[in-house]
Scaffold this motif. Structure first.
Motif, short mmCIF file in Angstrom:
data_model
loop_
_atom_site.label_atom_id
_atom_site.label_comp_id
_atom_site.label_asym_id
_atom_site.label_seq_id
_atom_site.Cartn_x
_atom_site.Cartn_y
_atom_site.Cartn_z
N LEU A 192 0.83 -1.20 0.00
CA LEU A 192 0.00 0.00 0.00
C LEU A 192 0.87 1.25 0.00
O LEU A 192 0.64 2.18 -0.77
CB LEU A 192 -0.89 0.03 1.24
CG LEU A 192 -2.10 -0.91 1.26
CD1 LEU A 192 -2.77 -0.84 2.61
CD2 LEU A 192 -3.07 -0.54 0.16
N LEU A 193 1.86 1.29 0.86
CA LEU A 193 2.68 2.49 1.01
C LEU A 193 3.53 2.76 -0.22
O LEU A 193 3.61 3.89 -0.70
CB LEU A 193 3.56 2.39 2.25
CG LEU A 193 2.77 2.49 3.56
CD1 LEU A 193 3.61 2.05 4.73
CD2 LEU A 193 2.27 3.91 3.76
N LEU A 194 4.19 1.71 -0.76
CA LEU A 194 5.04 1.94 -1.92
C LEU A 194 4.22 2.33 -3.15
O LEU A 194 4.60 3.22 -3.91
CB LEU A 194 5.89 0.70 -2.22
CG LEU A 194 7.07 0.46 -1.27
CD1 LEU A 194 7.89 -0.74 -1.72
CD2 LEU A 194 7.96 1.68 -1.18
N LEU A 202 1.36 3.78 -3.08
CA LEU A 202 0.86 5.14 -2.83
C LEU A 202 1.93 6.15 -3.21
O LEU A 202 1.66 7.15 -3.87
CB LEU A 202 0.48 5.30 -1.35
CG LEU A 202 -0.15 6.65 -1.00
CD1 LEU A 202 -1.50 6.78 -1.68
CD2 LEU A 202 -0.33 6.79 0.51
N LEU A 217 -0.76 9.71 7.77
CA LEU A 217 -0.27 8.36 7.51
C LEU A 217 1.18 8.38 7.08
O LEU A 217 2.04 7.69 7.65
CB LEU A 217 -1.14 7.69 6.44
CG LEU A 217 -0.68 6.30 6.01
CD1 LEU A 217 -0.76 5.32 7.16
CD2 LEU A 217 -1.51 5.78 4.85
N VAL A 262 8.31 8.91 0.31
CA VAL A 262 7.66 7.72 0.83
C VAL A 262 8.36 6.47 0.32
O VAL A 262 8.68 5.55 1.08
CB VAL A 262 6.17 7.69 0.42
CG1 VAL A 262 5.58 6.32 0.68
CG2 VAL A 262 5.40 8.75 1.17
N ILE A 263 8.64 6.44 -0.98
CA ILE A 263 9.26 5.25 -1.56
C ILE A 263 10.64 5.01 -0.96
O ILE A 263 10.97 3.91 -0.55
CB ILE A 263 9.36 5.39 -3.09
CG1 ILE A 263 7.96 5.39 -3.69
CG2 ILE A 263 10.20 4.28 -3.68
CD1 ILE A 263 7.95 5.58 -5.18
N PHE A 317 10.46 3.80 2.69
CA PHE A 317 10.01 2.43 2.93
C PHE A 317 10.84 1.39 2.22
O PHE A 317 10.76 0.21 2.54
CB PHE A 317 8.52 2.29 2.60
CG PHE A 317 7.71 2.99 3.62
CD1 PHE A 317 7.09 4.18 3.33
CD2 PHE A 317 7.67 2.50 4.91
CE1 PHE A 317 6.41 4.86 4.31
CE2 PHE A 317 6.99 3.18 5.89
CZ PHE A 317 6.36 4.36 5.59
#
Lengths: 283, 342, 232
Positions: free
Chosen positions: A96-98, A100, B261, B304-305, B308
């Motif tokens: 979900l995070l990647l 997104l 988030l 974000v990428i 993570f």
């Protein structure tokens, strides 16, 4: 009312294909691709650029679809590798995070470079009457394309060896490995296929009205709703849910209002989750 | 003499002090920030208040998601329940600000607890919980837009009865929210150290094993959701008073949830200071990227990428593990002095 | 045909089996005995490629399979029927069998052979695999493995959950396969039944090979008799 329902079906066919693309990726690897809508938009923008350079609409459509496939494969080979190394809820969350993040990157880049970007494929001709309702030629084309693609998918999954292989990975990945199927390879091919479907949806949708560069997240939301209602992992379910929700969308937008319609659709997803989590045709 | 008698007690106090140290440091940092950095600019102050508000949202969200894996995509809506609850009460009645805040907080807590109860009863996983709470988010936003008389719809609601010292671009407002954040951090830490925190860690690790060990997973989930929602609601209510004006956009999904988030995940899900660091970094980031909204989006995404892919557990955890490895390699060369003294 | 040397495997960094040396010659039926937790399943999964090998070698007819993933091992001639079977529940019996031959097209003759071996499957060829009984699922699992025309057939506890009469029939079918030239490697807890088919056997205990010998030798071995046959 007939007109509204038919419009809904035209929209629903596109929804359906979108849902199929998303549900396939989920069924195979437990990943929800939140960048899916952006891939559709990317295809649309590429196609519009090709048209601007003077090529025919058919060529533009082909290039657009190829662009979507290429982008999807790129995503799969880069971001999805670390995702698949995880398992269970870790994988879901990271996926979900990647995706997104990818959605932001792709959507942002497209909106930044082409702020007024839109694809509108104009198909000339007088409206054709379908069961007494005049439908634009564009809508007819869009539906026809969607139906043909759906038929091809049906044959692919039902009758070809690879297609059966894909279904087997969805149903029991270990069993698939035992009969000699490489789940990793299947996942990449299917990710590419979902990209192709995204491209087709971009083309089909743009025949009924302009597809703008900002529509990405909305498309992803629709795809997700269709996937959930149809049953996560069920290809037939996604297609059926797509058509149904397309009709619901059209009816609701016509009789109630556009904003509420989004809530109605999301409500359908929530209702499915609360009452029948496996969706229409899921296991 | 006293030392031997209270040796056990003082050691425990010592370790607790150690546990609350990050909060003390944060509080000190926040306390000195205005004179050092803000000059007298209300603009900078309001930015800082914004960051504090989001950090507070983040602590609440951290409690719900980071501690018990419930993906509540309705942070904005819960804050809105608190904010509009307080705002409407302030305008429609003559009750003091405290009452409004209390009602707003309680309403948010109840809603959050209810959502969690539904999720628990239907055994919803992460994705489904996310979708159901998302539906609530959008439904709530629509409710706000629909109830024109009560909420003012898109035009927003002016909240009466606000003391000027607490305005969201004043130093008073800043210290209000700084105090709020520190209070939340204390609660979070206290929970972490208590049996509740132990239960949270157990159920996050392996739900089945936790149940077998006697942890009532459902109850702890609902508990976490209620407390977290209360925090979020309280922040939203105070924001309503402090800003003096709220609209659906203040609490929308796009504005609040996505940011919270990403910010909390960046800082580190489940960690104490994760939300604080995340809020700070993203506030600075936003300032640097005022140029283009789209480019900001691109950079968010790239951020974000990268985070993570390489710092799966967030920045805080990355530092902690790095620090840990550093300390451990140092400790290996030193004999354990402590034991010889005992 | 199959040579396993010094094999070690396990989960999360822990070795469950270690130093395993096993040999299966062409046309043989070899059984691996061991109680629950001895490591039989771990061993088989490691040979089949479902588990990474932490040490040692797996060689099939001179080809080193130690680094190969499961799907490639399955294509080189080893067919593994796990205890959990891992069938495709929403697909028909026939589809399951057809997939067994992947990536090749299903051979009509082989399919006929499987149906001859397990007439029950022919009866239910349109039924979804998830709705079959335990015994039928086991038959389907074996049949699916056979569709790949393997050189070596590995079975992990084929009689689990089967009624005694069906278990007997299963081993009779296996004996028939062996007679037809198939090489078998079987993990079993039901010693007497397995010994009736086996040429040789290994006893696995706590992750290591404890005993090995011909079926005769094992049948008369006092330890084996006491531990597995309940004979003083």
């Amino acid at each position: 009312m007939k007109a509204v329902v038919l419009d809904g079906i035209v929209l629903g066919l596109a929804f359906g294909l979108l849902g199929v693309g998303m549900t396939l990726v989920y069924g195979l690897g437990g990943v929800i691709n939140l960048a899916y809508g952006q891939i559709v938009i990317a295809a649309a923008i590429v196609a519009s650029l090709v048209i601007e350079r003077g090529e025919s609409q058919a060529v533009a459509a082909g290039v657009g679809v190829l662009a979507a496939v290429g982008l999807s494969v790129l995503l799969d080979l880069t971001l999805m590798r670390p995702v698949y190394r995880q398992h269970g809820e870790e994988r879901t969350l990271l996926g979900l995070l990647l995706t997104l993040g990818a959605a932001f990157v792709i959507g942002g880049l497209l909106a930044w470079r082409y702020p007024a970007g839109a694809l509108y494929i104009y198909v000339g001709g007088d409206p054709i009457s379908v069961i007494g309702v005049p439908m634009s030629v564009g809508s007819i084309w869009a539906s026809a394309i969607a139906l043909v693609v759906a038929a091809v998918l049906l044959v692919f999954f039902g009758a070809t060896t690879f297609g059966r292989g894909v279904r087997s990975v969805i149903q029991d990945e270990t069993g698939a490995r035992l009969v000699g199927i490489n789940p990793s390879f299947v996942r990449t091919v299917i990710f590419a296929l979902s990209g192709a479907l995204a491209g087709v949806v971009a083309i089909a949708q743009s025949m009924t009205g302009p597809l703008t560069v900002n529509a990405g997240f909305e498309l992803t939301t629709f795809a997700l709703i269709v996937t959930v209602v149809g049953g996560l992992g069920s290809v037939a379910g996604a297609f059926l849910a797509g058509v149904l929700l397309g009709v619901v969308n059209a009816l609701s937008a016509h009789y109630i209002g556009q904003y509420i319609t989004t809530i109605v659709l999301l409500g359908a997803a929530a209702l499915t989750i609360l009452i029948r989590p496996r969706g229409l045709l899921g296991r | 003499m006293t030392e031997t008698r209270t040796a056990g007690g003082s050691r425990r106090l010592g370790s607790m002090g150690w546990a609350f140290l990050p909060i003390v440091v944060t509080a000190a940092f926040l306390a000195v920030l205005p004179p050092v950095w803000f000059g007298d600019s209300p603009y900078t102050t309001s930015l800082a208040v914004q960051a504090l508000v989001f950090a507070s949202y983040g602590v609440g969200f951290n409690l719900i998601f980071g501690s018990t894996n419930q993906l509540f995509l309705c942070v904005g809506a819960l804050a809105g329940v608190g904010g509009y609850g307080a705002g409407i009460l302030a305008n429609e009645s003559s009750l003091p600000m405290a009452a409004g805040v209390a009602v707003g907080t309680a309403s948010a807590a109840i809603v959050g607890g209810l959502l969690s109860w539904i999720a628990v009863r239907r055994s919803l996983g992460i994705i489904f919980t996310g979708i159901v709470t998302l539906v609530f988010s959008l439904g709530f936003a629509n409710l706000l837009l629909g109830q024109r008389d009560l909420t003012g719809s898109e035009t927003g609601l002016i909240v009466d009865g606000v003391p000027a010292e607490l305005a969201d671009d004043s130093v008073g407002g800043y210290y209000l929210f700084a105090g709020l954040l520190v209070a939340f951090l204390i609660v979070f830490r206290a929970l972490q150290l208590s049996h509740v925190g132990w239960a949270f860690r157990a159920l996050r690790d392996d739900e089945v094993a936790a149940e077998l060990a006697g942890v009532n997973v459902s109850r702890y989930r609902i508990y976490a959701a209620t407390v977290g929602s209360a925090m979020i609601g309280l922040t939203g209510a105070l924001l309503a008073y402090s800003a003096g004006f709220i609209s659906p956009a203040t609490y929308s999904f796009d504005r609040v949830d996505v940011r919270v988030l990403v910010m909390v995940a960046f800082g580190g899900l489940g960690t104490l200071l994760g939300p604080v660091i995340g809020a700070g970094v993203f506030a600075i980031l936003d300032e640097q990227l005022t140029a283009s909204l789209e480019l900001r989006e691109v950079l968010y995404g790239a951020f974000v990428i990268t985070i993570f892919l390489f710092f799966r557990r967030g920045v805080v955890q990355a530092f902690v593990s790095f620090f840990d490895r550093f300390v451990r390699s140092g400790r290996r060369t030193q004999p354990n002095v402590q034991s010889s003294r005992e | 045909m199959l040579e396993v040397a010094g094999l070690a495997a396990g989960y999360l960094g822990e070795r469950v089996i270690d130093g395993i040396d096993i040999e299966v010659r062409t046309g043989e039926a070899v059984v691996v005995f061991g109680s629950n937790g001895a490591g039989k399943t771990t061993l088989f999964r490691a040979i089949a490629g479902l588990l990474p090998r932490m040490a040692g070698r797996v060689v099939l007819d001179g080809k080193d399979l130690t680094r190969s993933p499961a799907h490639r091992i399955s294509r080189t001639g080893i067919a593994y029927v796990p205890a959990e079977r891992h069938l495709f529940p929403a697909m028909t019996v026939k589809s399951n069998l057809v997939l067994g031959a992947y990536p090749r097209r299903a051979d009509r003759d082989t399919l006929a052979l499987v149906y001859d071996l397990f007439p029950r499957l022919r009866e239910r060829h349109r039924q979804h695999a998830g709705t079959l009984s335990g015994g039928e699922q086991q038959m389907l699992a074996v049949g699916r493995a056979l569709m790949a025309k393997p050189r070596l057939l590995m079975l992990d506890e084929p009689t689990t959950g089967l009624a005694p009469k069906i278990a007997q029939a299963a081993f009779e079918a296996l004996a028939g396969l062996k007679e037809g030239g198939m090489t078998l490697l079987i993990a079993e807890q039901q010693v007497p039944l397995a010994l009736s088919v086996a040429d040789r056997g290994y006893v696995l205990e706590n992750g290591r090979i404890r005993l090995e010998g011909t079926s005769d030798q094992l049948a008369h071995n006092p330890e084996v008799r006491r531990a597995y046959l309940g004979v003083a």
